[in-house]
Motif scaffolding. Structure first.
Motif, mmCIF file in Angstrom:
data_model
loop_
_atom_site.group_PDB
_atom_site.id
_atom_site.type_symbol
_atom_site.label_atom_id
_atom_site.label_comp_id
_atom_site.label_asym_id
_atom_site.label_seq_id
_atom_site.Cartn_x
_atom_site.Cartn_y
_atom_site.Cartn_z
ATOM 1 N N THR A 104 -2.430 10.733 -1.573
ATOM 2 C CA THR A 104 -3.026 9.600 -2.511
ATOM 3 C C THR A 104 -1.847 8.589 -2.288
ATOM 4 N N LYS A 108 1.210 -1.169 0.398
ATOM 5 C CA LYS A 108 -0.040 -0.319 -0.209
ATOM 6 C C LYS A 108 1.461 1.634 0.082
ATOM 7 N N TRP A 144 -3.000 4.510 -3.610
ATOM 8 C CA TRP A 144 -2.608 2.721 -4.147
ATOM 9 C C TRP A 144 -2.054 2.206 -3.730
#
Length: 97
Positions: A43, A35, A45
């Motif tokens: 941000t 992660k 992802w």
């Protein structure tokens, strides 16, 4: 048959000049994930670990695909602009993670 014959242009020594030391071994990512949060933009992802790279320094680094279309790779845990949490989806997660 050599690696060059199977994958033209591929060199098994691609990672040997890395600043963390020479790559002396690799293992498959085996389902591990990272992660990733970009610190400056908040941000987040998730990336798949495609391989674990053992460096001559003793450091084991998770290797991820940077651009699947090109096959380029990167080590997200070495990027100071990123916060990384490495985990396996089958392992129990603790509250601090």
């Amino acid at each position: 048959m050599t690696t060059e014959e199977i994958l033209p242009g591929f060199s098994p020594y691609t990672l040997t000049g890395h600043p963390e030391g020479f790559a002396i071994s690799t293992s498959p990512g085996d389902g591990w994930l990272i992660k990733i949060t970009r610190k400056d933009a908040d941000t987040t992802w998730t990336e798949r670990v495609v391989a674990w790279v053992l460096q001559s320094s003793g450091t084991v680094l998770p290797l991820c695909l940077e651009d699947p279309g090109e096959g380029s790779t990167y080590f997200p845990t070495l990027d100071a602009t990123l916060k990384c949490h490495v985990y396996h989806p089958d392992a129990p997660q603790t509250a601090t993670e």
